[in-house]
Design a protein around this motif. Sequence first.
Motif, mmCIF file in Angstrom:
data_model
loop_
_atom_site.group_PDB
_atom_site.id
_atom_site.type_symbol
_atom_site.label_atom_id
_atom_site.label_comp_id
_atom_site.label_asym_id
_atom_site.label_seq_id
_atom_site.Cartn_x
_atom_site.Cartn_y
_atom_site.Cartn_z
ATOM 1 N N ARG A 166 0.830 -1.210 0.000
ATOM 2 C CA ARG A 166 0.000 0.000 0.000
ATOM 3 C C ARG A 166 0.860 1.252 0.000
ATOM 4 O O ARG A 166 0.562 2.234 -0.693
ATOM 5 N N GLY A 167 1.947 1.229 0.787
ATOM 6 C CA GLY A 167 2.828 2.383 0.840
ATOM 7 C C GLY A 167 3.546 2.631 -0.478
ATOM 8 O O GLY A 167 3.659 3.773 -0.937
ATOM 9 N N VAL A 168 4.036 1.562 -1.114
ATOM 10 C CA VAL A 168 4.735 1.701 -2.391
ATOM 11 C C VAL A 168 3.778 2.190 -3.468
ATOM 12 O O VAL A 168 4.103 3.078 -4.267
ATOM 13 N N PHE A 169 2.557 1.617 -3.507
ATOM 14 C CA PHE A 169 1.587 2.043 -4.510
ATOM 15 C C PHE A 169 1.269 3.523 -4.368
ATOM 16 O O PHE A 169 1.130 4.245 -5.356
ATOM 17 N N GLN A 170 1.152 3.973 -3.123
ATOM 18 C CA GLN A 170 0.812 5.382 -2.886
ATOM 19 C C GLN A 170 1.907 6.304 -3.425
ATOM 20 O O GLN A 170 1.630 7.294 -4.113
ATOM 21 N N ILE A 171 3.165 5.978 -3.116
ATOM 22 C CA ILE A 171 4.280 6.805 -3.574
ATOM 23 C C ILE A 171 4.401 6.763 -5.090
ATOM 24 O O ILE A 171 4.496 7.799 -5.760
ATOM 25 N N PHE A 172 4.389 5.553 -5.644
ATOM 26 C CA PHE A 172 4.602 5.385 -7.082
ATOM 27 C C PHE A 172 3.503 6.051 -7.899
ATOM 28 O O PHE A 172 3.765 6.844 -8.798
ATOM 29 N N ASN A 173 2.264 5.731 -7.588
ATOM 30 C CA ASN A 173 1.165 6.264 -8.389
ATOM 31 C C ASN A 173 1.018 7.771 -8.229
ATOM 32 O O ASN A 173 0.763 8.486 -9.203
ATOM 33 N N GLY A 174 1.174 8.253 -7.009
ATOM 34 C CA GLY A 174 1.071 9.689 -6.796
ATOM 35 C C GLY A 174 2.121 10.457 -7.581
ATOM 36 O O GLY A 174 1.828 11.494 -8.195
ATOM 37 N N THR A 175 3.353 9.944 -7.589
ATOM 38 C CA THR A 175 4.446 10.620 -8.287
ATOM 39 C C THR A 175 4.283 10.546 -9.797
ATOM 40 O O THR A 175 4.356 11.564 -10.507
ATOM 41 N N VAL A 176 4.068 9.338 -10.322
ATOM 42 C CA VAL A 176 4.001 9.147 -11.775
ATOM 43 C C VAL A 176 2.784 9.843 -12.369
ATOM 44 O O VAL A 176 2.882 10.530 -13.403
ATOM 45 N N LEU A 177 1.632 9.684 -11.732
ATOM 46 C CA LEU A 177 0.424 10.293 -12.286
ATOM 47 C C LEU A 177 0.446 11.812 -12.146
ATOM 48 O O LEU A 177 -0.073 12.525 -13.008
ATOM 49 N N GLY A 178 1.040 12.312 -11.064
ATOM 50 C CA GLY A 178 1.187 13.759 -10.925
ATOM 51 C C GLY A 178 2.078 14.326 -12.021
ATOM 52 O O GLY A 178 1.777 15.377 -12.608
ATOM 53 N N ALA A 179 3.176 13.633 -12.316
ATOM 54 C CA ALA A 179 4.065 14.071 -13.387
ATOM 55 C C ALA A 179 3.382 13.976 -14.748
ATOM 56 O O ALA A 179 3.547 14.849 -15.605
ATOM 57 N N ALA A 180 2.609 12.897 -14.965
ATOM 58 C CA ALA A 180 1.892 12.738 -16.238
ATOM 59 C C ALA A 180 0.874 13.848 -16.438
ATOM 60 O O ALA A 180 0.727 14.388 -17.547
ATOM 61 N N LEU A 181 0.176 14.205 -15.374
ATOM 62 C CA LEU A 181 -0.805 15.281 -15.468
ATOM 63 C C LEU A 181 -0.124 16.604 -15.792
ATOM 64 O O LEU A 181 -0.591 17.360 -16.666
ATOM 65 N N ALA A 182 0.977 16.890 -15.100
ATOM 66 C CA ALA A 182 1.695 18.142 -15.359
ATOM 67 C C ALA A 182 2.190 18.195 -16.800
ATOM 68 O O ALA A 182 2.113 19.245 -17.457
ATOM 69 N N LEU A 183 2.692 17.065 -17.319
ATOM 70 C CA LEU A 183 3.199 17.034 -18.687
ATOM 71 C C LEU A 183 2.079 17.231 -19.704
ATOM 72 O O LEU A 183 2.236 17.964 -20.687
ATOM 73 N N GLN A 184 0.932 16.592 -19.460
ATOM 74 C CA GLN A 184 -0.184 16.738 -20.395
ATOM 75 C C GLN A 184 -0.717 18.169 -20.411
ATOM 76 O O GLN A 184 -1.072 18.706 -21.464
ATOM 77 N N ILE A 185 -0.789 18.813 -19.232
ATOM 78 C CA ILE A 185 -1.235 20.203 -19.176
ATOM 79 C C ILE A 185 -0.249 21.109 -19.902
ATOM 80 O O ILE A 185 -0.637 21.967 -20.701
ATOM 81 N N ALA A 186 1.050 20.903 -19.635
ATOM 82 C CA ALA A 186 2.070 21.736 -20.271
ATOM 83 C C ALA A 186 2.109 21.539 -21.787
ATOM 84 O O ALA A 186 2.448 22.465 -22.531
ATOM 85 N N SER A 187 1.747 20.334 -22.252
ATOM 86 C CA SER A 187 1.768 20.033 -23.682
ATOM 87 C C SER A 187 0.491 20.449 -24.392
ATOM 88 O O SER A 187 0.383 20.291 -25.611
ATOM 89 N N GLY A 188 -0.481 20.946 -23.637
ATOM 90 C CA GLY A 188 -1.728 21.388 -24.237
ATOM 91 C C GLY A 188 -2.696 20.281 -24.573
ATOM 92 O O GLY A 188 -3.631 20.477 -25.357
ATOM 93 N N PHE A 189 -2.499 19.075 -23.973
ATOM 94 C CA PHE A 189 -3.375 17.952 -24.257
ATOM 95 C C PHE A 189 -4.670 17.991 -23.451
ATOM 96 O O PHE A 189 -5.600 17.231 -23.732
ATOM 97 N N VAL A 190 -4.734 18.854 -22.435
ATOM 98 C CA VAL A 190 -5.892 18.870 -21.541
ATOM 99 C C VAL A 190 -6.811 20.026 -21.939
ATOM 100 O O VAL A 190 -6.459 21.200 -21.781
ATOM 101 N N ALA A 191 -7.984 19.690 -22.455
ATOM 102 C CA ALA A 191 -8.951 20.714 -22.864
ATOM 103 C C ALA A 191 -9.571 21.377 -21.637
ATOM 104 O O ALA A 191 -9.636 20.791 -20.551
ATOM 105 N N LYS A 192 -10.036 22.610 -21.823
ATOM 106 C CA LYS A 192 -10.648 23.332 -20.707
ATOM 107 C C LYS A 192 -11.862 22.594 -20.145
ATOM 108 O O LYS A 192 -12.142 22.662 -18.947
ATOM 109 N N GLU A 193 -12.577 21.890 -21.004
ATOM 110 C CA GLU A 193 -13.770 21.169 -20.547
ATOM 111 C C GLU A 193 -13.433 20.107 -19.503
ATOM 112 O O GLU A 193 -14.261 19.773 -18.661
#
Length: 247
Positions: A166-193
């Motif tokens: 549970r601890g590893v999943f929390q660290i791994f998923n939080g880090t990777v998905l947070g980075a993926a979200l930041a990259l998609q926003i910065a790349s313009g892949f996330v629509a305002k909707e």
Amino acid sequence: MDAPTYAVLLFGALAGGFVSGLAGFGTALMALGIWLYVLSPAMAVPLVLICSVSSQISTLPTMWRLMDFRLALPFVLGGLAGMPIGALLVARADPQVFKTSVGAMLIVFPAALYLIRKPMAFRFGGRAADAAVGFAGGILGGLAGLSGPLPTLWASIRGWTKDQRRGVFQIFNGTVLGAALALQIASGFVAKEVFWLALLALPGTLVGARIGMWTYRSLSDRNFYDVVLGLLFLSGLALLWSSIAPR
């Protein structure tokens, strides 16, 4: 947005949040198969990332004492290396092929592990193998918010305790998905909707995460193992059905 569409959105958010609070991963596993009935992949994937990260943050204070950063480090480094590859594939991946292949994997492997009732504790490959699994999970995380399945299956043969997983999943998923979200926003892949959809979905995500956290505390190591495999199996069925069901 009409009432049926909102109901599907809220149900997916509640289910995804519950599984994330219970297992430390799984927002995408549960929510994606539901949301793809009413949203395009281009809308559903960033919405999954927003709700995943929000769920991880909401349960962080409770899980902090269980987190083994040394155990999670190879997964995180591999995941951060693989995540940009997955993010670049978002615009190129065939959603039907993706759902079918990942769905099949999530049916076959959890079923096989469930049938092997003898506890396993393989040490094959050490931290390098952990990093390789994290890399593959990072690609799936960047592509569809599905960073959890491969590390989860890998942890099932590593023989870790419930709290270690549970601890590893929390660290791994939080880090990777947070980075993926930041990259998609910065790349313009996330629509305002998507951000408006997130405002509608987040209450369900946060309530589901809290209920999942309460449920987690009542599970034994074996119960947690079986629940995680069951969730992976059901999510595989959902992805397969969403890929072949008539529209």
